[in-house]
Scaffold this motif. Structure first.
Motif, short mmCIF file in Angstrom:
data_model
loop_
_atom_site.label_atom_id
_atom_site.label_comp_id
_atom_site.label_asym_id
_atom_site.label_seq_id
_atom_site.Cartn_x
_atom_site.Cartn_y
_atom_site.Cartn_z
N SER A 22 0.06 4.76 -1.90
CA SER A 22 -1.25 5.14 -1.35
C SER A 22 -1.08 6.05 -0.14
O SER A 22 -0.16 5.89 0.68
CB SER A 22 -2.00 3.87 -0.95
OG SER A 22 -3.26 4.20 -0.42
N ASP B 210 0.82 -1.21 0.00
CA ASP B 210 0.00 0.00 0.00
C ASP B 210 0.85 1.27 0.00
O ASP B 210 0.58 2.21 -0.73
CB ASP B 210 -0.93 0.03 1.22
CG ASP B 210 -2.09 -0.91 1.09
OD1 ASP B 210 -2.31 -1.45 -0.01
OD2 ASP B 210 -2.80 -1.12 2.09
N ASP C 247 1.80 0.97 -4.32
CA ASP C 247 0.66 1.76 -4.77
C ASP C 247 0.80 3.24 -4.46
O ASP C 247 -0.02 4.05 -4.89
CB ASP C 247 -0.63 1.26 -4.12
CG ASP C 247 -1.12 -0.03 -4.73
OD1 ASP C 247 -0.60 -0.40 -5.79
OD2 ASP C 247 -2.00 -0.67 -4.13
N ARG D 34 -5.02 3.88 3.85
CA ARG D 34 -5.06 2.42 3.92
C ARG D 34 -6.48 1.96 3.98
O ARG D 34 -7.33 2.46 4.58
CB ARG D 34 -4.32 1.92 5.16
CG ARG D 34 -2.85 2.09 5.01
CD ARG D 34 -2.11 1.34 6.09
NE ARG D 34 -0.70 1.61 5.91
CZ ARG D 34 0.12 1.91 6.88
NH1 ARG D 34 -0.28 1.97 8.09
NH2 ARG D 34 1.37 2.15 6.62
#
Length: 93
Positions: free
Chosen positions: A90, A84, A88, A93
């Motif tokens: 990101s 994550d 990604d 989460r």
């Protein structure tokens, strides 16, 4: 009720877990070792290993298989966090 009440009966296995988890994360590859050493510093509450040990204790006893299972669960969780955060990129989460 606080987490220390849950930790009390499994303190020994949790200490064994910490040692074996650190050994499991060790790598001969310098870049991997650097990433892993950073990840290992972020210990968190260790709720997943705690739940594995408490479940094992309810169904007999905590043994080597319990500790290996806790390591696998924590590795899987760590891998999802790395995926994550890094793969990604990101922010949530």
């Amino acid at each position: 009720m606080n987490i220390d009440q849950f930790l009390a009966p499994v303190r020994g296995p949790l200490q064994q877990f910490e040692v074996l988890f650190a050994e499991t994360l060790h790598s001969q590859i310098p870049l991997a070792e650097r990433v892993v050493s950073y990840i290992s510093l972020l210990k968190g509450k260790r709720l997943r290993p705690l739940l594995v040990f408490l479940s094992s204790d309810l169904h007999g006893s905590i043994n080597d298989k319990s500790i290996r299972s806790a390591i696998v669960v924590e590795l899987l969780h760590t891998a999802t966090l790395v995926h994550d955060d890094v793969v990604d990129n990101s922010t949530v989460r």
